[in-house]
Scaffold this active site. Structure first.
Site, short mmCIF file in Angstrom:
data_model
loop_
_atom_site.label_atom_id
_atom_site.label_comp_id
_atom_site.label_asym_id
_atom_site.label_seq_id
_atom_site.Cartn_x
_atom_site.Cartn_y
_atom_site.Cartn_z
N THR A 1 34.82 31.15 -49.66
CA THR A 1 34.12 32.26 -50.31
C THR A 1 33.42 33.08 -49.22
O THR A 1 33.20 32.60 -48.10
CB THR A 1 33.13 31.76 -51.37
OG1 THR A 1 32.22 30.83 -50.77
CG2 THR A 1 33.86 31.09 -52.52
N VAL B 1 30.32 34.66 -48.28
CA VAL B 1 29.11 34.33 -47.51
C VAL B 1 29.22 32.95 -46.87
O VAL B 1 28.79 32.74 -45.74
CB VAL B 1 27.85 34.43 -48.40
CG1 VAL B 1 26.60 34.01 -47.65
CG2 VAL B 1 27.69 35.86 -48.93
N CYS B 2 29.85 32.03 -47.57
CA CYS B 2 30.02 30.67 -47.03
C CYS B 2 30.86 30.69 -45.76
O CYS B 2 30.55 30.00 -44.78
CB CYS B 2 30.69 29.77 -48.07
SG CYS B 2 29.78 29.66 -49.63
N SER B 3 31.92 31.49 -45.76
CA SER B 3 32.83 31.56 -44.61
C SER B 3 32.31 32.46 -43.49
O SER B 3 32.57 32.20 -42.32
CB SER B 3 34.20 32.09 -45.05
OG SER B 3 34.85 31.13 -45.86
#
Length: 161
Positions: free
Chosen positions: A46, A48-50
Site C-alpha cells: 500500500t 504510505v506503507c511502501s
C-alpha cells in the site's frame, strides 16, 4: 487501540517465512527476553506503507541497533508469502522480521483493527509503532489515520527508544 504502555503484549500465533515456507510462530516465544521495535501497518504494497513506513525502518536499522534493539518487526494483515515478497522488494534482508497476521489474531487482540472496506481492503490494522522490552510495552505511538505516518515513522520513533 486497547493496548497501552506498561501492558504486557498479548500472546498470538503469527506467521513468518523461513526456509521458503510459511511457519506459524508464538509471539511470546519470539519476544521473551528481547528489546523489540514492532510496527504495524494496514498492508503490504500500500502507498504510505511502501513509500515511508517500511523503508524508514530499513534505513534506520543501524541507529536502532546502536540503542540496543534486538529485533525490528513489521506486522501486517497479510499472509507470510506476501510479507516475504514485499520484504525482498524493499531489501529488508535480516534487518526486519516480516510477520504476517492473516487472521488478525494479534491485531484484534490489541484493538488495532480498522475497517477499510470502502477502499477495497477489508479489515486491516491501524498504523502504529511500539517498543517492547521482555514482553512489556514501553512506548506506543498510534496514528489517528492510517494514511499518516508521522509519530510511528522510524525517524521519529527512534527518539523514544
Amino acid at each position: 487501540m486497547n493496548l497501552k504502555e506498561n501492558d504486557q503484549i498479548p500472546n498470538s500465533e503469527i506467521f513468518i517465512f523461513e526456509n521458503n515456507a510459511p511457519v506459524k510462530k508464538n509471539l511470546h516465544d519470539l519476544l521473551k527476553g528481547k528489546k523489540v521495535v514492532l510496527f504495524g501497518l494496514p498492508g503490504a504494497y500500500t502507498s504510505v506503507c511502501s513509500a515511508k513506513h517500511l523503508p524508514g525502518y530499513v534505513n534506520n536499522f543501524n541507529q536502532y541497533k546502536e540503542k540496543g534493539v534486538d529485533h525490528i518487526i513489521c506486522i501486517s494483515v497479510n499472509d507470510p508469502f506476501v510479507m516475504d515478497a514485499w520484504g525482498k522488494e524493499h531489501k529488508v534482508e535480516d534487518k526486519i522480521i516480516m510477520m504476517g497476521d492473516p487472521f488478525l489474531n494479534f491485531t484484534k487482540s490489541i484493538g488495532a483493527d480498522v475497517d477499510k472496506s470502502e477502499r477495497g481492503l477489508g479489515i486491516r490494522s491501524n498504523r502504529y509503532t511500539m517498543l517492547i522490552d521482555d514482553l512489556n510495552v514501553i512506548k506506543l505511538q498510534e496514528e489517528k489515520d492510517t494514511g499518516s505516518c508521522e509519530i510511528s515513522a522510524a525517524e521519529n520513533f527512534l527518539q523514544l527508544v
